[in-house]
Design a protein around this motif. Structure first.
Motif, mmCIF file in Angstrom:
data_model
loop_
_atom_site.group_PDB
_atom_site.id
_atom_site.type_symbol
_atom_site.label_atom_id
_atom_site.label_comp_id
_atom_site.label_asym_id
_atom_site.label_seq_id
_atom_site.Cartn_x
_atom_site.Cartn_y
_atom_site.Cartn_z
ATOM 1 N N THR A 121 -53.670 41.200 -13.346
ATOM 2 C CA THR A 121 -54.844 41.605 -12.561
ATOM 3 C C THR A 121 -54.437 42.115 -11.184
ATOM 4 O O THR A 121 -54.985 43.110 -10.690
ATOM 5 N N ARG A 161 -55.095 45.764 -9.626
ATOM 6 C CA ARG A 161 -55.804 45.953 -8.349
ATOM 7 C C ARG A 161 -55.036 46.866 -7.406
ATOM 8 O O ARG A 161 -55.623 47.567 -6.574
ATOM 9 N N SER A 209 -54.833 35.861 -8.683
ATOM 10 C CA SER A 209 -54.556 37.296 -8.587
ATOM 11 C C SER A 209 -54.661 37.788 -7.148
ATOM 12 O O SER A 209 -53.884 38.647 -6.716
ATOM 13 N N ALA A 228 -58.324 34.674 -11.801
ATOM 14 C CA ALA A 228 -59.068 35.399 -10.774
ATOM 15 C C ALA A 228 -58.617 35.019 -9.373
ATOM 16 O O ALA A 228 -58.352 35.893 -8.526
ATOM 17 N N LEU A 243 -52.191 36.063 -16.366
ATOM 18 C CA LEU A 243 -53.364 36.917 -16.194
ATOM 19 C C LEU A 243 -53.496 37.380 -14.754
ATOM 20 O O LEU A 243 -53.865 38.535 -14.487
ATOM 21 N N PHE A 247 -63.712 41.758 -12.862
ATOM 22 C CA PHE A 247 -63.266 40.459 -13.377
ATOM 23 C C PHE A 247 -63.153 39.432 -12.256
ATOM 24 O O PHE A 247 -63.692 38.319 -12.359
ATOM 25 N N VAL A 248 -62.477 39.810 -11.182
ATOM 26 C CA VAL A 248 -62.291 38.883 -10.057
ATOM 27 C C VAL A 248 -63.631 38.512 -9.434
ATOM 28 O O VAL A 248 -63.902 37.343 -9.138
ATOM 29 N N ALA A 276 -60.464 45.288 -12.977
ATOM 30 C CA ALA A 276 -59.862 44.147 -12.285
ATOM 31 C C ALA A 276 -60.788 43.616 -11.202
ATOM 32 O O ALA A 276 -60.945 42.401 -11.032
ATOM 33 N N ARG A 277 -61.428 44.521 -10.465
ATOM 34 C CA ARG A 277 -62.369 44.105 -9.415
ATOM 35 C C ARG A 277 -63.568 43.380 -10.002
ATOM 36 O O ARG A 277 -64.022 42.362 -9.477
#
Length: 233
Positions: A53, A57, A117, A114, A49, A71-72, A68-69
């Protein structure tokens, strides 16, 4: 009652050393059956994952970078314990029941995804731009350059911090005890609830975690030393 549980009950009053010896194997069993598999599965899924991600990004397209931003930011901005409770108790309250072990895997995988990544993204960005330019010069596409040129170099940079993430995950699995996963620390809690010797048993659990992380640190050092041989000075 299991034989090991009966033995612990009988020997509870025989002194700290006897309790220490008789509780050691049940805790090790919890580590073998749950702590180690939980760590390995969660880290593997989380790493996959994280790679996706990180690539999202690095994209120039907002429909990749924005999710992606978010999620992180969401995972890094909320406590891991809260995430565990949302997946196990929260989803269960709305009719989506997930067993404790899969719930823990989901929570830990998202957390690793997260954090890792950002490690992978930084490692990719650390590769000199000239490597990209050279790849395009010889006719490689973006995907080919990433797979054959960039990621192998980024891997060497990312291994030390990713190893630290893996070791931290081993310790974080103790949180799974709060959603009834009978891993190492949960075993310590169950034995302590019968014997009331909380200090001894929790110290014993801490020692087992420390020993496991110590050996993982040795493996990490050997991997890093081997990689150092292939880096030009």
């Amino acid at each position: 009652m299991y034989p090991s549980d009966l033995l612990l009950t009988i020997t509870a009053d025989m002194g700290g050393w006897e309790l220490f010896k008789n509780s050691l194997w049940p805790m090790i069993q919890g580590g073998i059956k749950y702590t180690i598999p939980l760590t390995l599965i969660s880290f593997t899924l989380g790493l996959f994952l994280a790679l996706i991600t990180a690539i999202m990004r690095l994209s120039n397209r907002i429909y990749f970078t924005f999710p992606a931003r978010v999620f992180v930011s969401a995972i890094r901005g909320t406590p891991l314990l809260v995430q565990l409770f949302i997946i196990f108790f929260g989803l269960g309250s709305i009719g989506l029941t997930i067993d404790p072990f899969p719930s823990a895997i989901i929570a830990f995988s998202l957390n690793v995804g997260a954090y890792a990544s950002e490690i992978i993204r930084a490692s990719i960005l650390s590769v000199p731009k000239g490597q990209w330019e050279a790849s395009h010069t010889i006719g490689m596409s973006y995907g080919q350059a990433l797979k054959r040129i960039i990621l192998p170099q980024a891997t060497r940079v990312s291994i030390p911090p990713l190893s630290n993430t893996f070791i931290s995950l081993v310790k974080d699995t103790s949180l799974a005890s709060l959603i009834l996963v009978t891993e190492l620390f949960r075993k310590a809690q169950e034995i302590a609830a019968r014997t009331y010797d909380f200090m001894l048993l929790y110290i014993e659990a801490a020692i087992l975690y420390w020993v496991l992380c110590f050996f993982l640190s040795i493996i990490q050092d050997r991997i890093e030393n081997r990689l150092e041989r292939h880096i030009a000075r």
